[in-house]
Write an enzyme that holds these catalytic residues in place. Structure first.
Site, PDB file in Angstrom:
ATOM      1  N   ASP A 182       5.867   6.567  -5.072  1.00 49.81           N
ATOM      2  CA  ASP A 182       5.117   5.351  -5.439  1.00 49.81           C
ATOM      3  C   ASP A 182       5.153   4.964  -6.923  1.00 49.81           C
ATOM      4  O   ASP A 182       4.107   4.623  -7.497  1.00 49.81           O
ATOM      5  CB  ASP A 182       3.662   5.482  -4.986  1.00 49.81           C
ATOM      6  N   LYS A 202       5.526   2.631   3.248  1.00 46.49           N
ATOM      7  CA  LYS A 202       4.382   3.177   3.987  1.00 46.49           C
ATOM      8  C   LYS A 202       3.177   2.262   3.875  1.00 46.49           C
ATOM      9  O   LYS A 202       3.056   1.507   2.916  1.00 46.49           O
ATOM     10  CB  LYS A 202       4.042   4.582   3.491  1.00 46.49           C
ATOM     11  N   CYS A 219      -1.408  10.084  -3.747  1.00 47.27           N
ATOM     12  CA  CYS A 219      -0.182  10.064  -2.942  1.00 47.27           C
ATOM     13  C   CYS A 219       0.778  11.203  -3.263  1.00 47.27           C
ATOM     14  O   CYS A 219       1.477  11.684  -2.369  1.00 47.27           O
ATOM     15  CB  CYS A 219       0.489   8.699  -3.048  1.00 47.27           C
TER      16      CYS A 219
END
Length: 193
Positions: A9, A101, A143
Site C-alpha cells: 500500500d 484489495k 496493513c
C-alpha cells in the site's frame, strides 16, 4: 528456495498530503525504489498491493463520516482516483504482480486482494515456491502487520525491513512489530537483507 518481496500500500492517500497520510510515507516510497534498483533480481516474485475501494457505498462499513480509526476510516483510496495510485516516488517497473484489495469491504492484508487476472497472493507465492518473504510498505500498524501475519500463516518465513516501513503512530507500530516477532517474523534493516 524462492524469495518474495511484498510491497504494501505505498499509495498517495497513505503518503504525505493524502487522505490518511502517514508521516514518512514519501520517504518509504523513495527508499523502496532505491532498494528495488539494487535488489529486484534477488526475488522470484515482487508483489505490490493497493487499497482499491468502491466509489459508491461505505465499503462494508470501512468508510464513515465519523470514523473511529480502528474499524472505520475517512474515504480513501477510491478505485481509479489519484489517491489510489502508487506514490510517484515508488517506481514499480520491477513489480511482477499488482494486487487490489478492499472492493466493497474492509481489507487490510494484501492476501485479501487479487490481481486483475483473479490470482491471490497465497496462490502466487505457492506457484513460485516461495519460502521466505521480505515485507515493506505502509502502514506498519495496520496493513503491513496484517499482510505479514497472513504470510506467516501461509507458511512463509517473513522478514520486516524496518527502514522500509512507516506506521501511523509510534506506539501501535512498535506493538505491531513486537506481535510480528512473536509470530515468527524477523526484523532487519534493508542493508542487511
Amino acid at each position: 528456495m524462492s524469495r518474495a518481496l511484498l510491497i504494501v500500500d505505498v499509495q498517495n492517500d497513505f503518503t504525505e498530503g493524502g487522505a490518511l497520510a502517514v508521516t514518512g510515507g514519501d520517504a518509504v516510497a523513495a527508499a523502496v525504489t532505491t532498494f528495488l534498483a539494487a535488489h529486484a533480481s534477488d526475488y522470484a516474485v515482487i508483489i505490490a498491493s493497493r487499497d482499491w475501494h468502491d466509489a459508491q457505498g461505505d465499503n462494508g462499513g470501512h468508510f464513515a463520516g465519523t470514523p473511529d480509526f480502528v474499524d472505520s476510516w475517512p474515504v480513501h483510496c477510491v478505485a481509479g482516483t489519484e489517491g489510489a495510485d502508487y506514490d510517484p516516488l515508488l517506481v514499480t517497473d520491477a513489480v511482477t504482480h499488482h494486487v487490489r484489495k478492499g472492493q466493497g469491504k474492509p481489507a487490510y492484508s494484501m492476501f485479501e486482494g487479487e490481481t486483475e487476472a483473479g490470482e491471490t497472493v497465497g496462490a502466487l507465492l505457492t506457484a513460485a515456491g516461495v519460502l521466505s518473504a521480505d515485507v515493506v510498505g505502509i502502514a506498519t500498524d495496520h496493513c503491513v502487520r496484517a499482510s505479514a501475519l497472513d504470510a506467516i500463516a501461509h507458511g512463509v518465513h517473513v522478514r520486516i525491513l524496518t527502514d522500509l516501513v512507516a506506521g501511523v503512530a509510534p506506539e501501535p507500530s512498535e506493538a505491531a512489530l513486537a506481535e510480528l516477532v512473536h509470530a515468527g517474523a524477523e526484523l532487519v534493516e534493508s542493508t542487511d537483507a
